[in-house]
Design a protein around this motif. Structure first.
Motif, PDB file in Angstrom:
ATOM      1  N   SER A 443       0.783  -1.247   0.073  1.00 44.70           N
ATOM      2  CA  SER A 443      -0.085  -0.019   0.151  1.00 44.70           C
ATOM      3  C   SER A 443       0.832   1.123   0.068  1.00 44.70           C
ATOM      4  CB  SER A 443      -0.866   0.139   1.234  1.00 44.70           C
ATOM      5  OG  SER A 443      -0.205   0.046   2.293  1.00 44.70           O
ATOM      6  N   GLY A 447       1.864   1.120  -3.723  1.00 45.08           N
ATOM      7  CA  GLY A 447       0.580   1.816  -3.887  1.00 45.08           C
ATOM      8  C   GLY A 447       0.842   3.328  -4.406  1.00 45.08           C
ATOM      9  N   TRP A 517     -12.600  -5.255  -1.282  1.00 43.66           N
ATOM     10  CA  TRP A 517     -11.203  -4.873  -1.696  1.00 43.66           C
ATOM     11  C   TRP A 517     -10.305  -6.114  -0.898  1.00 43.66           C
ATOM     12  CZ3 TRP A 517     -10.504  -1.662  -5.422  1.00 43.66           C
ATOM     13  CH2 TRP A 517     -11.634  -0.820  -5.629  1.00 43.66           C
ATOM     14  N   GLU A 521      -5.232  -2.929  -0.842  1.00 45.62           N
ATOM     15  CA  GLU A 521      -5.857  -1.735  -1.388  1.00 45.62           C
ATOM     16  C   GLU A 521      -6.802  -1.080  -0.450  1.00 45.62           C
ATOM     17  OE1 GLU A 521      -7.783  -3.524  -4.980  1.00 45.62           O
ATOM     18  OE2 GLU A 521      -5.763  -4.216  -5.843  1.00 45.62           O
ATOM     19  N   VAL A 619      -7.050   2.361  -8.850  1.00 41.79           N
ATOM     20  CA  VAL A 619      -6.354   1.492  -7.956  1.00 41.79           C
ATOM     21  C   VAL A 619      -6.602  -0.003  -8.082  1.00 41.79           C
ATOM     22  CG1 VAL A 619      -6.303   0.736  -5.448  1.00 41.79           C
ATOM     23  CG2 VAL A 619      -6.891   3.081  -6.024  1.00 41.79           C
ATOM     24  N   ARG A 623      -3.761  -1.038 -11.445  1.00 41.18           N
ATOM     25  CA  ARG A 623      -2.563  -1.664 -10.377  1.00 41.18           C
ATOM     26  C   ARG A 623      -1.437  -2.492 -11.402  1.00 41.18           C
ATOM     27  NH1 ARG A 623      -3.383  -5.285  -4.905  1.00 41.18           N
ATOM     28  NH2 ARG A 623      -1.118  -5.653  -4.511  1.00 41.18           N
TER      29      ARG A 623
END
Length: 640
Positions: A443, A447, A517, A521, A619, A623
Motif C-alpha cells: 500500500s 500503492g 477489496w 488496497e 487502484v 495496479r
C-alpha cells in the motif's frame, strides 16, 4: 423422446461484467459434436450467474442430466442447487466435475446428491459418460470418474486425455443464446491455446493433470475464436494457458491478436499467465501488445525467495541478476511489470519473507508486487495428506478470498477459501505479522504513498527498504491517534479473526463503491481518502531521517506525483531534480540527485470525479500497469 441436459457454471458479477462459462461450454460443444448424443439428448440453458436457486430450478424442464463445473467461487452454490435438484427431481443424474473435485475430497459426505464425479479433463470423459448413460457402453469403462454402487463409490481407471482439437463453444454457437439474452452485460472471454504445465509446484492445481506434457491446440481454431470475439464486440479476454510464451508459435498468436485489434478496435485488453522463466519470446510478445495498448502488465513471478520453501514446493526461480536485467529491459520499453509472491509456503519464515521483499525492491521492482496468501486447493499436491502432515500445514476456512467482485449481501450461500495460516516454519503469529508487513509494502510503496521517501533513503542514506517500513509500523503503533494506526490496527484485528475462523481477508467500504477489496488496497484507499491528514501525522517519523529543507520539497513532490481523485494538470517548482531522478529509478537507469532549480509538470490524462471511480479504475484496474503515480511527469530547468 430426447433427455434434457443442463449445465451449471455460476460466476460472480464484476459490475456489469462477467465471464463466459467456458468450462461448461467446451463440454456442451464436445457433446453436441457426437451424433449418438444428439439423437438421445437435448441441451438446454447453461446457468452461468449466481441466480436464486429456486429460480434456476423453475427454468429447468424435466432435467435428465445436470452437470456442474466446480471451483472455489461456486462450489457451495452448486451443492445447494444440487441438493434442491435431487429433492425435486429424484431421478435426475447429477454430475460434478471441475478443478474443485479431487479424489482427496470426502465426496460421500460433501456431495451425497451426486451420482457421478469427473476428475481432471472433461471433454472426452463427458461424452463417454453421456453415451453410456444412454445405453452405449458400460459406465465402468468410462475413465477418470467415480460413481455410486451399493452405497459406495467406485473409482474407474485413469487415462491420459490426448485430444487437442475439441469443438469450440464460441464457433459452434454454444454461447450465442447467452449473448442474445444478456445484452445488458459485457463478457470476458477465455482463450485456450494449450493445456497442461511442465512444472509440478505443490501449491498449484494447474500442473496436476494426468497428461505427461503440454498439449497445443490448432492455430486455425484459435484464430477463428479470436475473430469470433472481435465480431461479437468482446474487449476483455484472457489466456487459460499456464505458461503462455513457452513456445515460439505463441508470438504468432499475439501477431494475430494485434492484427485483429487494429482492424476491428476490439480485443482491447489481454491478460494471461506468461512463461515462468520469462524469455525473449515473452518480451517480444508483450512489447507488441504494449505498442497497441493491449498489454495489462507482465508477470515476473517468484512466489518465494526462500531456498528452503522453493525446494519444499518444487519451484525454481530465475536468478535475481537476470530478474534485475529483465526489469530494466521492460522498463526501457515502457512495459509495466509486476511480481507475485505467495505467503505461507512451508519453509518460509517471517525473516525470509521480509528478506525476499528487500531483494525485490533493491532489484528495482517499484511498480507492483502482489502478495497472495497460499490457498489450500483440493487438486494441488499440497493437499496430499502426507505432505500436509510432513510440513505441519495449518489451514483456516474463511469466506471466499476473491477480491474485486460485487459485494452482494443477498447472496444465497457463502463460498469459502482455505488459507494456509501456519506451517512448521511459520507460526500463526508470524503469519499475521507477515501480512501486516506485506500490506505496508504493497500500500505504501507500490500503492504510491511513500515510495519516494523509501527510495531516497535507500539510495542516498543506505537505509534498507524493509527497515524503513518496519520503522513506519513501529511509529504508528506508538502513535495511536494517527489515521495510519487506525487503518492498520483494523486490518491486524481482522487477520487475528481470520486465524480464529471468524472473518474474511477482504474488506468493503461504501465510500469506494460496491466492491470487495484486498487488504492492501483497502488500506491505501483509506489513507488516500484523507491524504493531508496522513502526511501531516507522519511528518515526525519522516523528519527523523530527512533534513527539514529536503523533507519539505520531497513531501511536496510525493503529493504532486501521487494520483488522486479530482486531480488537474499542474506544476510546481523544486530546487532538486526529483522528477528526473525518480523517473530514472523507475526506468532502472542510473540516477543522480543534484541541486537544480526546475519546474515539474504533471499532465493529468484522466480525472476521476468520485472516489468510487478512482478506486475502480486507478487502484484496481491500473495496479498491474503503472499504478497510482503520475510517472508521465516532465521536468524543465528553470531559467532566470
Amino acid at each position: 423422446m430426447k433427455k434434457n441436459v443442463y449445465m451449471v457454471q455460476a460466476n460472480y458479477l464484476h459490475g456489469k461484467s462477467t465471464y463466459f462459462p467456458y468450462a461448461a461450454g467446451v463440454l456442451v460443444a464436445s457433446a453436441k459434436a457426437d451424433g449418438f448424443i444428439c439423437e438421445n439428448y437435448s441441451f438446454g440453458e447453461i446457468f452461468f450467474l449466481r441466480e436464486d436457486t429456486d429460480s434456476v430450478l423453475a427454468r429447468m424442464e424435466k432435467p435428465a442430466v445436470v452437470g456442474f463445473s466446480n471451483y472455489l467461487w461456486n462450489y457451495e452454490y452448486n451443492r445447494l442447487l444440487a441438493t434442491k435438484l435431487r429433492e425435486k427431481y429424484p431421478d435426475c443424474v447429477i454430475i460434478f466435475g471441475g478443478h474443485h473435485i479431487s479424489e482427496n475430497n470426502d465426496l460421500a459426505d460433501e456431495c451425497p446428491f451426486a451420482d457421478y464425479f469427473i476428475f481432471g479433463e472433461g471433454e472426452e470423459v463427458f461424452v463417454k459418460l453421456l453415451r453410456a448413460l444412454a445405453g452405449d457402453g458400460d459406465i465402468s469403462n468410462v475413465p477418470g470418474i467415480a460413481y455410486k454402487k451399493d452405497d459406495a463409490f467406485v473409482f474407474t481407471h485413469k487415462q491420459c486425455m490426448t485430444g487437442t482439437d475439441y469443438p469450440s463453444p464460441y464457433l459452434t454457437g454454444v454461447f450465442d443464446s447467452i449473448l442474445e439474452k444478456h445484452q445488458d452485460l459485457s463478457f470476458y472471454a477465455v482463450i485456450e491455446t494449450s493445456r497442461g504445465c511442465p512444472y509440478k509446484c505443490r501449491y498449484c492445481d494447474w500442473g496436476n493433470l494426468d497428461s505427461p506434457k503440454v498439449k497445443f491446440f490448432p492455430l486455425d481454431k484459435i484464430y477463428a475464436e479470436l475473430e469470433w470475439l472481435a465480431d461479437h464486440g468482446i474487449d476483455g479476454f484472457g489466456g487459460a494457458d499456464a505458461n503462455f510464451g513457452i513456445v515460439k508459435r505463441d508470438e504468432e498468436i499475439i501477431d494475430r491478436m494485434v492484427e485483429i485489434h487494429n482492424r476491428t478496435g476490439h480485443l482491447r485488453n489481454f491478460q494471461t499467465s506468461y512463461a515462468k522463466n520469462s524469455n525473449d519470446i515473452v518480451f517480444s510478445m508483450t512489447r507488441k501488445l504494449n505498442e497497441c495498448g493491449m498489454n495489462k502488465g507482465v508477470t515476473l513471478s517468484f512466489q518465494s525467495l526462500s531456498r528452503e520453501a522453493l525446494d519444499n514446493v518444487g519451484r525454481e526461480n530465475i536468478p535475481i541478476d537476470n530478474y534485475k536485467k529483465l526489469l530494466g529491459r521492460y522498463a526501457s520499453e515502457g512495459i509495466a511489470t509486476y511480481t507475485e509472491l505467495i505467503l505461507g509456503l512451508p519453509g518460509e519464515t517471517y525473516d525470509s519473507f521480509v528478506s525476499g521483499l528487500e531483494t525485490l525492491l533493491c532489484a528495482g521492482q517499484h511498480h507492483a508486487i502482489y502478495i497472495h496468501n497460499c490457498e489450500y486447493l483440493p487438486c494441488a499436491g499440497m493437499s496430499d495428506r502426507e505432505y500436509t502432515e510432513k510440513y505441519k500445514i495449518g489451514v483456516t476456512k474463511i469466506p471466499l478470498n476473491q477480491p474485486h467482485r460485487e459485494a452482494d449481501e443477498k447472496d444465497e450461500v457463502q463460498e469459502y477459501s482455505r488459507i494456509v495460516t501456519s506451517t512448521y516454519s511459520m507460526s500463526e503469529e508470524d503469519w499475521v505479522k507477515s501480512n501486516i508487513f506485506s500490506f505496508a509494502v504493497q500500500s505504501l510503496h507500490h500503492g504510491g504513498l511513500l515510495p519516494f521517501f523509501a527510495i531516497y533513503l535507500n539510495r542516498e542514506k543506505g537505509i534498507d527498504y524493509t527497515s524503513f517500513y518496519s520503522d513506519f509500523l513501529a511509529f504508528i503503533n506508538s502513535n495511536k491517534e494517527t489515521l495510519a494506526y487506525k487503518v492498520f490496527s483494523h486490518t491486524e484485528k481482522r487477520l487475528r479473526e481470520v486465524v480464529n475462523d471468524n472473518a474474511s481477508l477482504t474488506f468493503t467500504d461504501s465510500r469506494f463503491g460496491n466492491v470487495i477489496w484486498p487488504g492492501e488496497e483497502y488500506i491505501f484507499l483509506n489513507l488516500v481518502y484523507e491524504t493531508d491528514r496522513f502526511y501531516e501525522e507522519i511528518k515526525p517519523f519522516l523528519s527523523e531521517y530527512i533534513a527539514p529543507e529536503i523533507l519539505t520539497e520531497l513531501l511536496s513532490f510525493q503529493k504532486l506525483i501521487l494520483k488522486k481523485p479530482f486531480d488537474k494538470t499542474t506544476e510546481e517548482e523544486f530546487s532538486l531534480n526529483f522528477c528526473e531522478y525518480f523517473g530514472a529509478v523507475y526506468r532502472n537507469e542510473n540516477a543522480v540527485l543534484r541541486q537544480e532549480k526546475n519546474i515539474c509538470r504533471v499532465n493529468v490524462r484522466k480525472t476521476y470525479d468520485s472516489f468510487s471511480d478512482y478506486a475502480r479504475y486507478s487502484v484496481w484496474y491500473g495496479r498491474k500497469e503503472f499504478g497510482n503515480l503520475h510517472l508521465n511527469a516532465t521536468e524543465s530547468v528553470k531559467t532566470i
